[in-house]
Design a protein around this motif. Structure first.
Motif, short mmCIF file in Angstrom:
data_model
loop_
_atom_site.label_atom_id
_atom_site.label_comp_id
_atom_site.label_asym_id
_atom_site.label_seq_id
_atom_site.Cartn_x
_atom_site.Cartn_y
_atom_site.Cartn_z
N UNK A 1 30.76 -64.46 68.50
CA UNK A 1 31.08 -63.89 67.00
C UNK A 1 30.42 -64.69 65.76
N UNK A 2 29.68 -65.65 66.22
CA UNK A 2 28.86 -66.29 65.20
C UNK A 2 27.90 -65.36 64.46
N UNK A 3 26.86 -64.66 65.12
CA UNK A 3 25.89 -63.91 64.23
C UNK A 3 26.68 -62.93 63.23
N UNK B 1 16.79 -67.83 70.38
CA UNK B 1 16.85 -69.21 70.79
C UNK B 1 18.38 -69.55 70.84
N UNK B 2 18.99 -69.52 69.73
CA UNK B 2 20.46 -70.07 69.81
C UNK B 2 21.48 -69.56 70.79
N UNK B 3 21.11 -68.29 71.27
CA UNK B 3 22.34 -67.60 72.02
C UNK B 3 21.74 -67.15 73.52
N UNK B 4 22.43 -68.08 74.42
CA UNK B 4 21.67 -68.00 75.72
C UNK B 4 21.87 -66.60 76.31
N UNK B 5 22.99 -65.87 76.19
CA UNK B 5 23.13 -64.54 76.93
C UNK B 5 23.23 -63.41 76.23
N UNK B 6 22.78 -63.34 74.86
CA UNK B 6 22.67 -62.38 74.00
C UNK B 6 21.61 -61.41 74.23
N UNK B 7 22.02 -60.02 74.15
CA UNK B 7 20.59 -59.19 74.32
C UNK B 7 20.30 -58.67 72.79
N UNK B 8 19.10 -58.76 72.57
CA UNK B 8 18.67 -58.14 71.34
C UNK B 8 19.04 -56.66 71.02
N UNK C 1 28.10 -60.99 58.01
CA UNK C 1 29.18 -60.41 57.13
C UNK C 1 29.45 -61.07 55.98
N UNK C 2 29.50 -62.65 56.27
CA UNK C 2 29.78 -63.68 55.31
C UNK C 2 28.77 -63.40 53.88
N UNK C 3 27.68 -63.09 54.59
CA UNK C 3 26.37 -62.79 53.63
C UNK C 3 26.49 -61.80 52.88
N UNK C 4 26.80 -60.54 53.56
CA UNK C 4 27.01 -59.37 52.75
C UNK C 4 28.28 -59.56 51.72
N UNK C 5 29.46 -60.13 52.10
CA UNK C 5 30.37 -60.36 51.34
C UNK C 5 29.96 -61.32 50.21
N UNK D 1 36.94 -56.91 68.36
CA UNK D 1 35.88 -56.55 69.27
C UNK D 1 35.16 -57.56 69.86
N UNK D 2 35.24 -58.92 69.57
CA UNK D 2 34.37 -59.73 70.43
C UNK D 2 35.58 -60.91 70.74
N UNK D 3 35.22 -61.15 72.04
CA UNK D 3 36.22 -61.99 72.62
C UNK D 3 36.42 -63.38 72.43
N UNK D 4 34.96 -64.05 72.39
CA UNK D 4 34.90 -65.27 71.89
C UNK D 4 34.74 -65.70 70.25
N UNK D 5 34.96 -66.78 69.96
CA UNK D 5 34.94 -67.09 68.44
C UNK D 5 33.78 -67.45 68.04
N UNK D 6 33.51 -67.97 66.77
CA UNK D 6 32.29 -68.60 66.09
C UNK D 6 31.80 -69.82 67.08
#
Length: 196
Positions: free
Chosen positions: A54-56, A183-190, A61-65, A36-41
């Motif tokens: 893919x970072x967030x 803050x860390x994600x430039x183009x991310x929409x909440x 998901x790792x936290x849930x795991x 689903x996500x084109x870019x990596x972490x």
């Protein structure tokens, strides 16, 4: 194996939930996110290292795991003494929790567009929400209001009361979450702006 069998007899809901979320998070990590996500972490472009899209979801998901694995291990190592069961109080608690979550998510989805409609109705003529979803305060209004309602509602259901302290914790939590995403994600929409 004997310990697992004993734990499953004593804590079937806990182990069942742990196994469900382990399988779901593994599926999310190794199938859903890569498809689903084109870019990596982490992305490197012309020697510039940036946080990928893919970072967030990967961190969440790792936290849930990890939490699910710990929950399952604790249930196996120290199973509860009585057999778990869902009674009427349990279903009432779940119903109240679902209502709190639904109200929070509904506010998150609709508060931003309703704010834009209100400003337009009052003569502001600011345009559509789709055009404003990347600008302040519209981009964070629904996320913050819905997030506050969701956290405050869930705390209220768990504690069986609403207090100023829980309102303060909810407000602080939603501010911290907004900063962590904004803050860390430039183009991310909440959320849910990416879908509007």
């Amino acid at each position: 194996m004997q310990k697992f069998s004993t734990a499953f007899q004593k804590a079937p809901w806990t182990l069942g939930l742990a196994l469900f979320f382990i399988v779901t998070s593994l599926f999310t990590l190794f199938v859903w996110i890569p498809i689903d996500i084109e870019t990596g972490v982490i992305e490197t472009f012309r020697r510039r290292v940036t946080i990928g899209d893919a970072m967030a979801p990967t961190i969440m998901t790792v936290g849930i795991l990890v939490t699910s694995i710990l929950m399952g291990l604790i249930a196996i190592i120290r199973p509860v003494s009585a057999v778990e069961g869902l009674d009427r109080k349990s279903f009432y608690f779940i119903f109240r929790l679902v209502i709190a979550i639904a109200i929070g998510l509904a506010l998150m989805m609709h508060a931003g567009p309703l704010l834009v409609d209100l400003v337009n109705a009052l003569g502001g003529e600011i345009g559509t929400y789709r055009n404003l979803r990347g600008t302040y305060p519209y981009k964070i209004f629904g996320y913050m209001l819905g997030g506050f309602a969701l956290i405050f509602g869930c705390i209220g259901v768990v504690e069986n009361r609403f207090t100023l302290g829980s309102a303060g914790v909810s407000l602080l939590a939603v501010i911290v979450l907004t900063i962590l995403y904004e803050v860390p994600f430039d183009n991310m929409l909440l959320p849910p702006n990416g879908n509007n």
